[in-house]
Design a protein around this motif. Structure first.
Motif, PDB file in Angstrom:
ATOM      1  N   ASP A  65       0.738  -1.126  -0.068  1.00  0.00           N
ATOM      2  CA  ASP A  65       0.061  -0.033   0.243  1.00  0.00           C
ATOM      3  C   ASP A  65       0.803   1.306  -0.114  1.00  0.00           C
ATOM      4  OD1 ASP A  65      -2.329  -1.452  -0.218  1.00  0.00           O
ATOM      5  OD2 ASP A  65      -2.815  -1.197   1.986  1.00  0.00           O
ATOM      6  N   ARG A  66       2.030   1.229   0.702  1.00  0.00           N
ATOM      7  CA  ARG A  66       2.601   2.613   1.127  1.00  0.00           C
ATOM      8  C   ARG A  66       4.125   2.600   0.648  1.00  0.00           C
ATOM      9  NH1 ARG A  66       1.091   4.173   7.214  1.00  0.00           N
ATOM     10  NH2 ARG A  66      -1.205   3.726   7.211  1.00  0.00           N
ATOM     11  N   GLY A  67       4.508   1.532  -0.130  1.00  0.00           N
ATOM     12  CA  GLY A  67       6.066   0.996  -0.597  1.00  0.00           C
ATOM     13  C   GLY A  67       6.668   1.251   0.427  1.00  0.00           C
ATOM     14  N   ILE A  68       6.480   0.795   1.652  1.00  0.00           N
ATOM     15  CA  ILE A  68       7.519   0.774   2.850  1.00  0.00           C
ATOM     16  C   ILE A  68       8.270  -0.750   2.679  1.00  0.00           C
ATOM     17  CG2 ILE A  68       8.058   0.857   5.095  1.00  0.00           C
ATOM     18  CD1 ILE A  68       5.566   2.834   5.548  1.00  0.00           C
ATOM     19  N   PRO A  69       9.513  -0.898   2.395  1.00  0.00           N
ATOM     20  CA  PRO A  69       9.685  -2.338   2.330  1.00  0.00           C
ATOM     21  C   PRO A  69       9.947  -2.949   3.948  1.00  0.00           C
ATOM     22  CG  PRO A  69      11.682  -0.680   1.988  1.00  0.00           C
ATOM     23  CD  PRO A  69      10.315   0.048   2.071  1.00  0.00           C
ATOM     24  N   PRO A  70       9.626  -4.469   3.921  1.00  0.00           N
ATOM     25  CA  PRO A  70       9.934  -4.877   4.994  1.00  0.00           C
ATOM     26  C   PRO A  70      11.079  -4.623   6.103  1.00  0.00           C
ATOM     27  CG  PRO A  70       9.195  -6.500   3.348  1.00  0.00           C
ATOM     28  CD  PRO A  70       9.538  -5.325   2.894  1.00  0.00           C
ATOM     29  N   GLU A  71      12.111  -4.368   5.427  1.00  0.00           N
ATOM     30  CA  GLU A  71      13.240  -4.151   6.293  1.00  0.00           C
ATOM     31  C   GLU A  71      13.312  -2.791   7.013  1.00  0.00           C
ATOM     32  OE1 GLU A  71      14.641  -3.695   1.828  1.00  0.00           O
ATOM     33  OE2 GLU A  71      13.620  -5.120   3.046  1.00  0.00           O
ATOM     34  N   GLU A  72      12.368  -2.004   6.258  1.00  0.00           N
ATOM     35  CA  GLU A  72      12.405  -0.653   6.907  1.00  0.00           C
ATOM     36  C   GLU A  72      11.395  -0.582   7.970  1.00  0.00           C
ATOM     37  OE1 GLU A  72      10.861   4.164   5.666  1.00  0.00           O
ATOM     38  OE2 GLU A  72      11.734   2.770   4.079  1.00  0.00           O
ATOM     39  N   SER A  73      10.109  -1.326   7.862  1.00  0.00           N
ATOM     40  CA  SER A  73       9.053  -1.546   8.683  1.00  0.00           C
ATOM     41  C   SER A  73       9.957  -2.095  10.015  1.00  0.00           C
ATOM     42  CB  SER A  73       8.150  -2.571   7.994  1.00  0.00           C
ATOM     43  OG  SER A  73       7.228  -1.854   7.243  1.00  0.00           O
ATOM     44  N   LEU A  74      10.856  -3.079  10.021  1.00  0.00           N
ATOM     45  CA  LEU A  74      11.382  -3.931  10.956  1.00  0.00           C
ATOM     46  C   LEU A  74      12.407  -2.916  11.616  1.00  0.00           C
ATOM     47  CD1 LEU A  74      11.860  -6.367  12.695  1.00  0.00           C
ATOM     48  CD2 LEU A  74      13.891  -6.884  11.055  1.00  0.00           C
ATOM     49  N   LEU A  75      12.891  -2.079  10.990  1.00  0.00           N
ATOM     50  CA  LEU A  75      13.833  -1.006  11.654  1.00  0.00           C
ATOM     51  C   LEU A  75      13.157   0.045  12.175  1.00  0.00           C
ATOM     52  CD1 LEU A  75      16.700   0.248  12.042  1.00  0.00           C
ATOM     53  CD2 LEU A  75      16.370   1.398   9.698  1.00  0.00           C
ATOM     54  N   ARG A  76      11.878   0.500  12.012  1.00  0.00           N
ATOM     55  CA  ARG A  76      11.074   1.501  12.509  1.00  0.00           C
ATOM     56  C   ARG A  76      10.520   0.665  13.845  1.00  0.00           C
ATOM     57  NH1 ARG A  76       7.137   4.519   8.364  1.00  0.00           N
ATOM     58  NH2 ARG A  76       8.619   5.457   6.834  1.00  0.00           N
ATOM     59  N   ALA A  77      10.037  -0.407  13.678  1.00  0.00           N
ATOM     60  CA  ALA A  77       9.847  -1.403  14.875  1.00  0.00           C
ATOM     61  C   ALA A  77      10.836  -1.222  16.052  1.00  0.00           C
ATOM     62  CB  ALA A  77       9.200  -2.527  14.458  1.00  0.00           C
ATOM     63  N   LYS A  78      12.144  -1.500  15.699  1.00  0.00           N
ATOM     64  CA  LYS A  78      13.059  -1.940  16.670  1.00  0.00           C
ATOM     65  C   LYS A  78      13.114  -0.179  17.195  1.00  0.00           C
ATOM     66  CE  LYS A  78      15.557  -5.706  14.433  1.00  0.00           C
ATOM     67  NZ  LYS A  78      16.656  -6.038  13.825  1.00  0.00           N
ATOM     68  N   LEU A  79      13.353   0.786  16.430  1.00  0.00           N
ATOM     69  CA  LEU A  79      13.426   1.937  17.059  1.00  0.00           C
ATOM     70  C   LEU A  79      12.522   2.382  17.957  1.00  0.00           C
ATOM     71  CD1 LEU A  79      15.111   3.883  13.735  1.00  0.00           C
ATOM     72  CD2 LEU A  79      16.462   3.147  15.984  1.00  0.00           C
ATOM     73  N   HIS A  80      11.280   2.086  17.407  1.00  0.00           N
ATOM     74  CA  HIS A  80      10.228   2.573  18.274  1.00  0.00           C
ATOM     75  C   HIS A  80      10.194   1.780  19.617  1.00  0.00           C
ATOM     76  CE1 HIS A  80       5.989   4.210  19.179  1.00  0.00           C
ATOM     77  NE2 HIS A  80       5.928   2.887  19.416  1.00  0.00           N
ATOM     78  N   ALA A  81      10.302   0.581  19.543  1.00  0.00           N
ATOM     79  CA  ALA A  81      10.552  -0.095  20.641  1.00  0.00           C
ATOM     80  C   ALA A  81      11.562   0.185  21.746  1.00  0.00           C
ATOM     81  CB  ALA A  81      10.600  -1.658  20.469  1.00  0.00           C
ATOM     82  N   LEU A  82      12.642   0.392  21.045  1.00  0.00           N
ATOM     83  CA  LEU A  82      13.942   0.956  21.965  1.00  0.00           C
ATOM     84  C   LEU A  82      13.629   2.549  22.610  1.00  0.00           C
ATOM     85  CD1 LEU A  82      16.742   0.890  22.803  1.00  0.00           C
ATOM     86  CD2 LEU A  82      17.266   2.039  20.558  1.00  0.00           C
ATOM     87  N   GLY A  83      12.805   3.377  21.922  1.00  0.00           N
ATOM     88  CA  GLY A  83      12.380   4.478  22.485  1.00  0.00           C
ATOM     89  C   GLY A  83      11.691   4.454  23.747  1.00  0.00           C
ATOM     90  N   ILE A  84      10.508   3.403  23.450  1.00  0.00           N
ATOM     91  CA  ILE A  84       9.382   3.052  24.337  1.00  0.00           C
ATOM     92  C   ILE A  84       9.998   2.354  25.573  1.00  0.00           C
ATOM     93  CG2 ILE A  84       7.419   1.910  24.931  1.00  0.00           C
ATOM     94  CD1 ILE A  84       7.001   4.335  23.480  1.00  0.00           C
ATOM     95  N   ALA A  85      11.153   1.609  25.563  1.00  0.00           N
ATOM     96  CA  ALA A  85      11.730   0.770  26.557  1.00  0.00           C
ATOM     97  C   ALA A  85      12.706   1.807  27.302  1.00  0.00           C
ATOM     98  CB  ALA A  85      12.519  -0.284  25.793  1.00  0.00           C
ATOM     99  N   VAL A  86      13.290   2.611  26.745  1.00  0.00           N
ATOM    100  CA  VAL A  86      13.931   3.661  27.473  1.00  0.00           C
ATOM    101  C   VAL A  86      13.037   4.476  28.410  1.00  0.00           C
ATOM    102  CG1 VAL A  86      15.546   5.819  27.120  1.00  0.00           C
ATOM    103  CG2 VAL A  86      16.032   3.774  25.800  1.00  0.00           C
ATOM    104  N   LEU A  87      12.111   4.952  27.794  1.00  0.00           N
ATOM    105  CA  LEU A  87      11.283   5.637  28.470  1.00  0.00           C
ATOM    106  C   LEU A  87      10.698   5.150  29.835  1.00  0.00           C
ATOM    107  CD1 LEU A  87       9.249   7.882  25.595  1.00  0.00           C
ATOM    108  CD2 LEU A  87      11.081   8.716  27.411  1.00  0.00           C
ATOM    109  N   SER A  88      10.207   3.912  29.368  1.00  0.00           N
ATOM    110  CA  SER A  88       9.362   3.272  30.516  1.00  0.00           C
ATOM    111  C   SER A  88      10.357   2.869  31.485  1.00  0.00           C
ATOM    112  CB  SER A  88       8.778   1.904  30.066  1.00  0.00           C
ATOM    113  OG  SER A  88       7.704   2.220  29.025  1.00  0.00           O
TER     114      SER A  88
END
Length: 221
Positions: A65-88
């Motif tokens: 739908d958006r042209g976001i390759p799976p490797e970019e989705s995985l990288l975004r998910a890892k960075l988001h999880a890292l940011g949330i983990a640090v804050l929590s």
């Protein structure tokens, strides 16, 4: 060594009226290693397997739908999880260790007394702040909404200003409220900037439409 002894499944693509594609997958298997394997499968492996399957199919949807390759989705998910983990973890540590476990040794009570806003009630206020920070850590880990992330950033700035205004000498320490706030604000920026375009297992229907079928894993676009 696989927990899956034998299994099978299929992928099915069906065109939808007016355009679009409905994608359905079904997979089922038998667990190995006897009763212990069946319990491990029921409690841990099968839910994780289903979640990972749904997550990967939503990553496929974003690619189409958006042209976001799976490797970019995985990288975004890892960075988001890292940011949330640090804050929590930072909020949880700040609420548990200095405020609830060691309030006297950490200097938290002295900071409140220096403000002079709660004469005689500093221990109770300190404990309430600690419980509030623990709850905030749990909510950030579970909700991850943009409004919540913005609200905790505002609260973080307010607490930092209050601490340094009451005791300016804190700024001379190597690890002080200002440097911690900068770290947490950076983690907030990472978490907010990576929220959009993340795959989510919630976007896939995890159960079949018909009750006559066995439990399946379904992904729909």
């Amino acid at each position: 060594m696989s927990l899956i002894g034998s299994g099978g499944g299929y992928w099915r693509y069906s065109p939808l009226p007016g355009g679009g594609v409905k994608f359905v997958t079904r997979f089922d298997y038998r667990a190995r290693f006897g009763r212990a394997g069946r319990w491990l499968d029921r409690l841990l492996f099968r839910p994780l397997f289903g979640w990972a399957t749904a997550w990967s199919f939503d990553a496929l949807r974003l690619w189409l739908d958006r042209g976001i390759p799976p490797e970019e989705s995985l990288l975004r998910a890892k960075l988001h999880a890292l940011g949330i983990a640090v804050l929590s973890l930072c909020w949880a540590y700040a609420g548990l260790v200095p405020k609830l476990l060691y309030p006297a040794a950490s200097g938290e009570l002295e900071l409140l007394r220096a403000l002079g806003w709660f004469p005689g009630a500093e221990p109770a206020i300190n404990a309430a702040l600690g419980i509030g920070e623990l709850l905030l850590a749990a909510v950030i880990a579970l909700r991850r909404s943009r409004g919540l992330l913005a609200a905790q950033a505002i609260a973080l700035c307010a607490l930092t200003v209050g601490a340094t205004a009451g005791t300016p000498s804190l700024l001379y320490a190597p690890f002080n409220p200002l440097t911690l706030a900068m770290l947490m604000l950076a983690a907030t920026f990472v978490a907010v900037s990576t929220r959009k375009g993340l795959p989510s297992a919630k976007r896939c229907r995890r159960q079949p439409a018909s009750r006559n079928h066995k439990k399946t894993e379904e992904g729909q676009k």
